[in-house]
Design a protein around this motif. Sequence first.
Motif, PDB file in Angstrom:
ATOM      1  N   THR A  76      39.130  15.519 -25.768  1.00  0.00           N
ATOM      2  CA  THR A  76      37.752  14.711 -25.615  1.00  0.00           C
ATOM      3  C   THR A  76      36.808  15.122 -26.774  1.00  0.00           C
ATOM      4  OG1 THR A  76      38.269  15.130 -23.138  1.00  0.00           O
ATOM      5  CG2 THR A  76      35.933  14.929 -23.794  1.00  0.00           C
ATOM      6  N   THR A  77      37.099  16.116 -27.441  1.00  0.00           N
ATOM      7  CA  THR A  77      36.138  16.647 -28.575  1.00  0.00           C
ATOM      8  C   THR A  77      36.277  15.566 -29.838  1.00  0.00           C
ATOM      9  OG1 THR A  77      36.134  18.911 -27.754  1.00  0.00           O
ATOM     10  CG2 THR A  77      35.674  18.306 -30.021  1.00  0.00           C
ATOM     11  N   THR A  78      37.660  15.245 -29.991  1.00  0.00           N
ATOM     12  CA  THR A  78      38.033  14.472 -31.023  1.00  0.00           C
ATOM     13  C   THR A  78      38.072  12.767 -31.212  1.00  0.00           C
ATOM     14  OG1 THR A  78      40.497  14.663 -30.760  1.00  0.00           O
ATOM     15  CG2 THR A  78      39.180  16.395 -32.129  1.00  0.00           C
ATOM     16  N   LEU A  79      38.903  12.176 -30.004  1.00  0.00           N
ATOM     17  CA  LEU A  79      38.822  10.927 -30.102  1.00  0.00           C
ATOM     18  C   LEU A  79      37.722   9.987 -29.609  1.00  0.00           C
ATOM     19  CD1 LEU A  79      42.524  10.914 -28.244  1.00  0.00           C
ATOM     20  CD2 LEU A  79      41.798  10.159 -30.537  1.00  0.00           C
ATOM     21  N   PRO A  80      36.806  10.132 -28.821  1.00  0.00           N
ATOM     22  CA  PRO A  80      36.006   9.461 -28.328  1.00  0.00           C
ATOM     23  C   PRO A  80      35.079   8.920 -29.589  1.00  0.00           C
ATOM     24  CG  PRO A  80      35.945  10.847 -26.651  1.00  0.00           C
ATOM     25  CD  PRO A  80      36.876  11.487 -27.636  1.00  0.00           C
ATOM     26  N   LEU A 104      34.415  23.387 -31.891  1.00  0.00           N
ATOM     27  CA  LEU A 104      35.463  23.208 -30.897  1.00  0.00           C
ATOM     28  C   LEU A 104      36.919  22.761 -31.580  1.00  0.00           C
ATOM     29  CD1 LEU A 104      33.214  20.899 -28.495  1.00  0.00           C
ATOM     30  CD2 LEU A 104      33.782  23.307 -28.329  1.00  0.00           C
ATOM     31  N   VAL A 105      36.851  22.014 -32.471  1.00  0.00           N
ATOM     32  CA  VAL A 105      38.182  21.851 -32.977  1.00  0.00           C
ATOM     33  C   VAL A 105      38.867  23.196 -33.512  1.00  0.00           C
ATOM     34  CG1 VAL A 105      39.374  20.863 -35.158  1.00  0.00           C
ATOM     35  CG2 VAL A 105      37.846  19.512 -33.846  1.00  0.00           C
ATOM     36  N   HIS A 106      38.305  23.886 -34.323  1.00  0.00           N
ATOM     37  CA  HIS A 106      39.018  25.190 -34.489  1.00  0.00           C
ATOM     38  C   HIS A 106      38.819  26.057 -33.439  1.00  0.00           C
ATOM     39  CE1 HIS A 106      39.051  24.331 -38.666  1.00  0.00           C
ATOM     40  NE2 HIS A 106      37.946  23.664 -38.825  1.00  0.00           N
ATOM     41  N   TYR A 107      38.200  26.206 -32.459  1.00  0.00           N
ATOM     42  CA  TYR A 107      38.049  27.236 -31.512  1.00  0.00           C
ATOM     43  C   TYR A 107      39.619  26.714 -30.414  1.00  0.00           C
ATOM     44  CZ  TYR A 107      37.130  29.187 -26.728  1.00  0.00           C
ATOM     45  OH  TYR A 107      36.910  29.616 -25.525  1.00  0.00           O
ATOM     46  N   LEU A 108      39.409  25.472 -29.939  1.00  0.00           N
ATOM     47  CA  LEU A 108      40.483  24.991 -29.276  1.00  0.00           C
ATOM     48  C   LEU A 108      41.875  24.773 -29.682  1.00  0.00           C
ATOM     49  CD1 LEU A 108      38.529  21.985 -27.751  1.00  0.00           C
ATOM     50  CD2 LEU A 108      39.186  24.181 -26.492  1.00  0.00           C
ATOM     51  N   GLY A 109      41.856  24.809 -31.098  1.00  0.00           N
ATOM     52  CA  GLY A 109      43.277  24.934 -31.811  1.00  0.00           C
ATOM     53  C   GLY A 109      43.523  26.537 -31.909  1.00  0.00           C
ATOM     54  N   PHE A 179      37.542  13.144 -37.464  1.00  0.00           N
ATOM     55  CA  PHE A 179      36.632  14.350 -36.808  1.00  0.00           C
ATOM     56  C   PHE A 179      36.179  15.246 -37.869  1.00  0.00           C
ATOM     57  CE2 PHE A 179      40.991  15.452 -35.876  1.00  0.00           C
ATOM     58  CZ  PHE A 179      41.151  16.806 -36.293  1.00  0.00           C
ATOM     59  N   CYS A 180      35.151  16.107 -37.465  1.00  0.00           N
ATOM     60  CA  CYS A 180      34.493  17.080 -38.336  1.00  0.00           C
ATOM     61  C   CYS A 180      35.411  18.497 -38.365  1.00  0.00           C
ATOM     62  CB  CYS A 180      33.171  17.505 -37.866  1.00  0.00           C
ATOM     63  SG  CYS A 180      31.871  16.187 -38.027  1.00  0.00           S
ATOM     64  N   ASP A 181      36.069  18.888 -39.410  1.00  0.00           N
ATOM     65  CA  ASP A 181      36.554  20.097 -39.544  1.00  0.00           C
ATOM     66  C   ASP A 181      35.914  20.767 -40.662  1.00  0.00           C
ATOM     67  OD1 ASP A 181      37.607  18.652 -41.829  1.00  0.00           O
ATOM     68  OD2 ASP A 181      39.614  19.307 -41.441  1.00  0.00           O
ATOM     69  N   HIS A 182      36.321  21.890 -40.831  1.00  0.00           N
ATOM     70  CA  HIS A 182      35.827  23.044 -41.900  1.00  0.00           C
ATOM     71  C   HIS A 182      36.110  22.630 -43.399  1.00  0.00           C
ATOM     72  CE1 HIS A 182      35.178  26.623 -44.564  1.00  0.00           C
ATOM     73  NE2 HIS A 182      34.417  27.147 -43.403  1.00  0.00           N
ATOM     74  N   ILE A 183      37.222  22.219 -43.396  1.00  0.00           N
ATOM     75  CA  ILE A 183      37.407  21.463 -45.018  1.00  0.00           C
ATOM     76  C   ILE A 183      36.587  20.398 -45.173  1.00  0.00           C
ATOM     77  CG2 ILE A 183      39.052  20.814 -46.440  1.00  0.00           C
ATOM     78  CD1 ILE A 183      41.447  22.134 -45.123  1.00  0.00           C
ATOM     79  N   GLY A 184      36.671  19.359 -44.525  1.00  0.00           N
ATOM     80  CA  GLY A 184      35.943  18.105 -44.631  1.00  0.00           C
ATOM     81  C   GLY A 184      34.439  18.242 -44.731  1.00  0.00           C
ATOM     82  N   ILE A 185      33.756  19.153 -43.992  1.00  0.00           N
ATOM     83  CA  ILE A 185      32.426  19.401 -44.059  1.00  0.00           C
ATOM     84  C   ILE A 185      32.055  20.273 -45.413  1.00  0.00           C
ATOM     85  CG2 ILE A 185      30.434  20.836 -43.125  1.00  0.00           C
ATOM     86  CD1 ILE A 185      31.651  20.016 -40.382  1.00  0.00           C
ATOM     87  N   THR A 186      32.865  21.457 -45.471  1.00  0.00           N
ATOM     88  CA  THR A 186      32.465  22.316 -46.781  1.00  0.00           C
ATOM     89  C   THR A 186      32.609  21.714 -48.045  1.00  0.00           C
ATOM     90  OG1 THR A 186      34.643  23.497 -46.642  1.00  0.00           O
ATOM     91  CG2 THR A 186      32.510  24.333 -45.379  1.00  0.00           C
TER      92      THR A 186
END
Length: 324
Positions: A76-80, A104-109, A179-186
């Motif tokens: 639900t965090t990533t697909l919509p 949420l991506v890194h927390y749930l992972g 989706f937004c992840d740490h590598i993609g943003i930084t």
Amino acid sequence: MPERNQSFVTEFILTGFPGLHPEYQDLVSAVLFLVYFLTLTGNVTILFLFACDRSLHKPMYHIIINLCTCDILFSTTTLPNIISKYWFHSGTISFNACFVQMFLVHYLGTVNSYILFLMALDRYVAICHPLKYPFVLKNSTIIILSIIAWVIALAGALMLVIRAYPLPYCASNIINHCFCDHIGITLLACTDRAPYGFPAFVFAMVMLLGPLAFIIFSYFCIIIAVLKIADVQGCIKSLSTCSTQLIIISLYYLPRCFVYLASNVGITFNADVRIVIIMLYSLSPPMINPFIYCLRAKDMRVSLLKQIKRRAVSKKAQVSAICN
């Protein structure tokens, strides 16, 4: 001037699959929607069966319920977002929302990794120390350990967000990902990424390799214990109880390990291949796991059939009442 004040980016643009031809976008979005629908349907079914059937209230199924919850939240965090990008051409995400998604991506992972650790612990105690199992891993114990997993996972994910959020984002706002992840943003920060990338890499390795090390150790002990069983049928039965978990663990860890190892030995992928691999190992397990439970776990199959028969009898009774 503080780095926070140097940020001029107010929103990010998710590219999805950069090389995807426009004529295939509807097909890809339909596939992603189907994945999301199957993920929700399968995992909600497991939660429903657990809530309705007290015979499933065992330590192993308490762990599975945590995994289902985590899978629903992650999907639900990533697909919509990525589905709406291709359906409604709205690939933008606000600055703050992107960081919430990253958290949420890194927390749930991380939670997922810890839950798989608990699954391995459950099988290790059940097979290697069967007499201690009812006393060591009770329902209450699993619930406490699960709560600890959800709480501990907060620290690493919060650290990533707290360190990345104040960075100056003053150039490109295009994230080559779904989706937004740490590598993609930084990577978009107008500063040296090394001081921020290395702690994130260490966090990823601890989160991934820590539980994986115990999982490998536990199944090594399980195999040794099973091989000592003289009865062939006993060996097969003991191994079959672990097969479901081995499939789930393999789906989660093997692709991730491949990506990390490939990047460290110099193997590079183009953007689309990399994103496809990440999407496969991120979204396939949440979709496939419920079907594995229902097909492999006898208790789950029996509970599902019981609910289907109960609904069929209830419908017949309603039809009969209407006709009379």
